[in-house]
Design a protein around this motif. Structure first.
Motif, mmCIF file in Angstrom:
data_model
loop_
_atom_site.group_PDB
_atom_site.id
_atom_site.type_symbol
_atom_site.label_atom_id
_atom_site.label_comp_id
_atom_site.label_asym_id
_atom_site.label_seq_id
_atom_site.Cartn_x
_atom_site.Cartn_y
_atom_site.Cartn_z
ATOM 1 N N TRP A 154 29.140 4.777 18.637
ATOM 2 C CA TRP A 154 27.747 4.746 18.136
ATOM 3 C C TRP A 154 27.302 3.806 17.013
ATOM 4 C CZ3 TRP A 154 25.835 6.554 13.842
ATOM 5 C CH2 TRP A 154 25.887 7.712 13.413
ATOM 6 N N VAL A 155 26.436 3.718 16.472
ATOM 7 C CA VAL A 155 25.761 2.717 15.935
ATOM 8 C C VAL A 155 24.169 2.513 15.357
ATOM 9 C CG1 VAL A 155 24.702 0.455 16.557
ATOM 10 C CG2 VAL A 155 24.735 0.279 14.332
ATOM 11 N N TYR A 156 23.400 2.908 14.334
ATOM 12 C CA TYR A 156 21.732 3.207 14.132
ATOM 13 C C TYR A 156 21.386 2.256 13.612
ATOM 14 C CZ TYR A 156 18.214 6.098 12.138
ATOM 15 O OH TYR A 156 16.693 5.693 12.513
ATOM 16 N N ALA A 157 20.316 1.159 13.788
ATOM 17 C CA ALA A 157 19.818 0.001 13.391
ATOM 18 C C ALA A 157 18.437 -0.146 13.268
ATOM 19 C CB ALA A 157 20.779 -1.020 14.019
ATOM 20 N N TYR A 158 18.526 -1.214 12.643
ATOM 21 C CA TYR A 158 16.727 -1.162 12.457
ATOM 22 C C TYR A 158 15.971 -2.932 12.556
ATOM 23 C CZ TYR A 158 17.046 -3.036 7.740
ATOM 24 O OH TYR A 158 17.658 -4.086 6.520
ATOM 25 N N GLY A 159 14.996 -3.061 12.880
ATOM 26 C CA GLY A 159 14.173 -4.616 12.885
ATOM 27 C C GLY A 159 14.773 -5.428 14.552
ATOM 28 N N SER A 160 15.186 -4.548 15.281
ATOM 29 C CA SER A 160 15.610 -5.764 16.183
ATOM 30 C C SER A 160 13.966 -6.325 16.990
ATOM 31 C CB SER A 160 16.012 -4.930 17.444
ATOM 32 O OG SER A 160 14.661 -4.429 17.814
ATOM 33 N N ASP A 178 0.777 -3.726 12.175
ATOM 34 C CA ASP A 178 -0.611 -3.587 11.996
ATOM 35 C C ASP A 178 -1.503 -2.581 11.148
ATOM 36 O OD1 ASP A 178 -3.190 -5.049 11.962
ATOM 37 O OD2 ASP A 178 -3.738 -3.903 14.258
ATOM 38 N N GLY A 179 -2.201 -3.322 9.821
ATOM 39 C CA GLY A 179 -2.366 -2.596 9.009
ATOM 40 C C GLY A 179 -1.852 -2.109 7.875
ATOM 41 N N HIS A 180 -0.557 -2.567 8.046
ATOM 42 C CA HIS A 180 0.183 -1.621 7.126
ATOM 43 C C HIS A 180 0.337 -2.305 5.838
ATOM 44 C CE1 HIS A 180 4.470 -0.362 5.264
ATOM 45 N NE2 HIS A 180 3.898 0.843 6.045
ATOM 46 N N LYS A 181 0.217 -0.984 4.802
ATOM 47 C CA LYS A 181 -0.262 -1.129 3.457
ATOM 48 C C LYS A 181 0.356 -1.180 2.531
ATOM 49 C CE LYS A 181 -5.536 -0.341 4.715
ATOM 50 N NZ LYS A 181 -6.622 0.481 4.146
ATOM 51 N N GLY A 182 1.677 -0.731 2.565
ATOM 52 C CA GLY A 182 2.964 -1.144 1.707
ATOM 53 C C GLY A 182 4.169 -1.417 2.425
ATOM 54 N N THR A 183 5.275 -1.256 0.734
ATOM 55 C CA THR A 183 6.391 -1.600 1.334
ATOM 56 C C THR A 183 7.168 -0.019 1.648
ATOM 57 O OG1 THR A 183 6.181 -3.496 -0.063
ATOM 58 C CG2 THR A 183 8.504 -2.435 0.993
ATOM 59 N N ASP A 184 8.156 -0.123 2.842
ATOM 60 C CA ASP A 184 8.438 1.010 2.891
ATOM 61 C C ASP A 184 9.570 1.073 2.391
ATOM 62 O OD1 ASP A 184 6.101 2.363 4.123
ATOM 63 O OD2 ASP A 184 7.056 1.934 6.113
ATOM 64 N N PHE A 185 10.590 2.017 0.836
ATOM 65 C CA PHE A 185 11.958 2.059 1.565
ATOM 66 C C PHE A 185 12.373 3.099 2.067
ATOM 67 C CE2 PHE A 185 9.719 -0.579 -1.424
ATOM 68 C CZ PHE A 185 11.190 -1.621 -2.134
ATOM 69 N N GLY A 186 13.485 2.821 2.859
ATOM 70 C CA GLY A 186 13.864 4.087 3.835
ATOM 71 C C GLY A 186 15.221 4.506 3.158
ATOM 72 N N LEU A 187 15.933 5.626 3.895
ATOM 73 C CA LEU A 187 17.048 6.133 3.646
ATOM 74 C C LEU A 187 18.016 5.888 5.083
ATOM 75 C CD1 LEU A 187 16.630 9.542 2.110
ATOM 76 C CD2 LEU A 187 16.961 7.007 1.184
ATOM 77 N N PHE A 223 17.441 0.754 3.005
ATOM 78 C CA PHE A 223 16.781 -0.666 3.245
ATOM 79 C C PHE A 223 15.111 -0.408 3.490
ATOM 80 C CE2 PHE A 223 16.293 2.527 6.661
ATOM 81 C CZ PHE A 223 16.209 2.097 7.917
ATOM 82 N N ILE A 224 15.187 -1.806 4.071
ATOM 83 C CA ILE A 224 12.592 -1.831 3.887
ATOM 84 C C ILE A 224 12.918 -2.237 5.064
ATOM 85 C CG2 ILE A 224 11.071 -2.995 3.123
ATOM 86 C CD1 ILE A 224 12.474 -3.665 0.576
ATOM 87 N N GLN A 225 12.233 -0.927 5.274
ATOM 88 C CA GLN A 225 11.512 -1.103 7.273
ATOM 89 C C GLN A 225 10.934 -1.876 7.431
ATOM 90 O OE1 GLN A 225 12.959 1.444 10.018
ATOM 91 N NE2 GLN A 225 11.694 -0.980 10.775
ATOM 92 N N GLN A 226 9.739 -1.793 6.474
ATOM 93 C CA GLN A 226 8.142 -2.126 7.028
ATOM 94 C C GLN A 226 7.774 -2.977 4.882
ATOM 95 O OE1 GLN A 226 7.749 -2.600 9.826
ATOM 96 N NE2 GLN A 226 8.118 -0.861 11.096
ATOM 97 N N TYR A 227 6.956 -4.046 5.506
ATOM 98 C CA TYR A 227 6.803 -5.096 4.201
ATOM 99 C C TYR A 227 4.467 -4.102 4.511
ATOM 100 C CZ TYR A 227 11.053 -6.567 3.011
ATOM 101 O OH TYR A 227 12.297 -6.878 3.086
ATOM 102 N N VAL A 228 4.406 -5.059 3.867
ATOM 103 C CA VAL A 228 2.471 -5.628 3.993
ATOM 104 C C VAL A 228 2.559 -6.223 5.245
ATOM 105 C CG1 VAL A 228 0.360 -5.847 2.707
ATOM 106 C CG2 VAL A 228 2.201 -4.703 2.132
ATOM 107 N N ASP A 229 1.857 -6.188 6.134
ATOM 108 C CA ASP A 229 0.891 -6.891 6.845
ATOM 109 C C ASP A 229 0.367 -7.356 6.551
ATOM 110 O OD1 ASP A 229 0.103 -7.669 9.463
ATOM 111 O OD2 ASP A 229 -1.152 -6.043 9.717
ATOM 112 N N ARG A 230 0.600 -8.863 7.039
ATOM 113 C CA ARG A 230 0.136 -10.143 5.652
ATOM 114 C C ARG A 230 -0.992 -10.687 7.130
ATOM 115 N NH1 ARG A 230 0.994 -11.338 0.506
ATOM 116 N NH2 ARG A 230 0.444 -13.452 1.133
ATOM 117 N N ASP A 231 -0.799 -10.525 8.919
ATOM 118 C CA ASP A 231 -2.036 -11.138 9.241
ATOM 119 C C ASP A 231 -3.159 -10.327 9.351
ATOM 120 O OD1 ASP A 231 -1.076 -12.195 12.102
ATOM 121 O OD2 ASP A 231 -2.932 -10.620 12.789
#
Length: 297
Positions: free
Chosen positions: A219-225, A38-47, A14-22
Motif C-alpha cells: 500500500w502507498v499513502y500519497a498527496y496532491g493527485s 478556495d479561500g485558503h489563507k496560509g501554508t500547511d506543513f503536514g506530517l 510535506f506541504i499540503q496546501q499553499y495560499v489560494d491565489r485565485d
C-alpha cells in the motif's frame, strides 16, 4: 523567514496546501498549481501520520517578534460532524500569534493539545520552539497552518507579489524557500490485507508477516493527485517480480491511498526479503518514488 516545523521536507513532512491565489471561486497556488483550496489563507506543513504527531514534532517561530495571543487545551480530535459544534469559532485550534513588527504578524494553528510553550508578551527569536504539530481545530490531518499578514492582509510567503497572480516572478519572504513539490508519496508498507484509510493515516507499525499469510499487499499513502497520474506499484521477492501494476488516478485529491496484492500460492510464499517499489508518474515524468521492505518467514 525560517521553516516553521522541525522536519525534513519530502521525508518527514510535506506541504499540503499553499495560499489560494485565485480571486474567484476556483483555487490555485503560487505556481498556478492545484495545491490549494478556495479561500485558503496560509501554508500547511503536514506530517505523514498520526504516529509522527504522537511522537512529537516541534513548531518553530518563522520570524522574531512578540507573542500577542495563544490558545491551548483544545483536544486533538480533528474536524468532523461530531466535533464541528465544539470547534466553531475556534477553527485555528491551539495556536500562537506573533507580532513581528511594522504591521507584520505570523499565526500558527492546529498545535497539539498541551504543547504550547510560550505566553502573551514573550519575546520570541526565529527558530524558537512554540509548541508541537497537532490535530486541534478545523483540520483533518496533523499539520501546522502558518498565516502571514501585513496590516491585516494575507501575504503568501512564497510570492509576496499581488495575491491574485501566480506563475510569474516571485518575491519570497523565506531565507531559503522550501522546495515546491506538486504532489508525492507520504508512506508505504506491506500488510496481509488492504488496510483502511484510517489505518493508513495513523501510520501502522510494521508487523511480522508469514509465508502462510493469506495475501501480501503493498500500500502507498500519497498527496496532491491529478487526473492522469500513474502509480507504478511493484512487489519483488526472492524469485523475482511477484506483481507489477500501473494504477491510473482519475481525480484531484488532497490525500489518497492505493494498494495492490497477491494471494498466497498453494504452498505459501517463498521465504525471504520482499521489496515494494512505488513510482509516481505525471505527464511521463517521475514525480516521486518510495521503497519499502518486509521479510517473510
Amino acid at each position: 523567514m525560517q521553516q516553521p516545523v522541525d522536519c525534513t521536507l519530502g521525508q518527514t513532512c510535506f506541504i499540503q496546501q499553499y495560499v489560494d491565489r485565485d480571486p474567484g471561486n476556483a483555487a490555485r497556488d503560487f505556481t498556478c498549481g492545484a495545491l490549494s483550496y478556495d479561500g485558503h489563507k496560509g501554508t500547511d506543513f503536514g506530517l505523514p501520520s498520526l504516529a509522527a504527531m504522537r511522537a512529537g514534532v516541534d513548531v518553530l517561530a518563522a520570524a522574531p517578534g512578540v507573542v500577542i495571543g495563544t490558545r491551548d487545551g483544545m483536544p486533538d480530535t480533528g474536524y468532523s460532524k461530531d466535533t464541528a459544534a465544539a470547534i466553531e469559532g475556534k477553527e485555528c485550534g491551539n495556536g500562537v500569534v506573533i507580532d513581528n513588527g511594522d504591521g507584520w504578524q505570523t499565526q500558527y494553528c492546529h498545535l497539539k493539545s498541551g504543547s504550547v510553550r510560550v505566553r502573551r508578551n514573550d519575546v520570541i527569536k526565529a527558530g524558537q520552539v512554540l509548541g508541537q504539530v497537532g490535530l486541534s481545530g478545523k483540520t483533518q490531518f496533523p499539520h501546522v497552518h502558518l498565516s502571514v499578514r501585513k496590516n491585516g492582509a494575507v501575504v503568501d510567503p512564497f510570492s509576496s507579489v499581488a495575491a491574485d497572480t501566480c506563475g510569474g516572478a516571485v518575491e519570497t519572504l523565506w531565507d531559503v524557500a522550501p522546495e515546491y513539490r506538486p504532489g508525492g508519496t507520504l508512506n508505504a508498507g506491506f500488510s496481509t490485507r488492504v488496510p483502511s484509510f484510517a489505518e493508513v493515516k495513523d501510520g501502522p507499525a510494521p508487523a511480522p508477516l508469514s509465508v502462510m499469510d493469506e495475501a501480501l499487499v503493498l500500500w502507498v499513502y500519497a498527496y496532491g493527485s491529478q487526473p492522469g497520474d500513474i502509480l507504478q506499484l511493484t512487489i519483488s521477492g526472492p524469485a523475482g517480480i511477484v506483481l507489477s501494476k500501473d494504477v491510473t488516478l482519475e481525480k484531484t485529491q488532497a490525500q489518497y491511498f492505493r494498494a495492490v496484492g497477491k494471494r498466497r500460492p498453494g504452498a505459501g510464499f517463498a521465504p525471504g526479503t520482499y521489496n515494494g517499489q512505488i513510482r509516481l508518474i505525471r505527464d511521463g515524468k517521475q514525480l516521486d518514488t518510495r521503497q519499502t521492505q518486509v521479510v517473510l518467514n
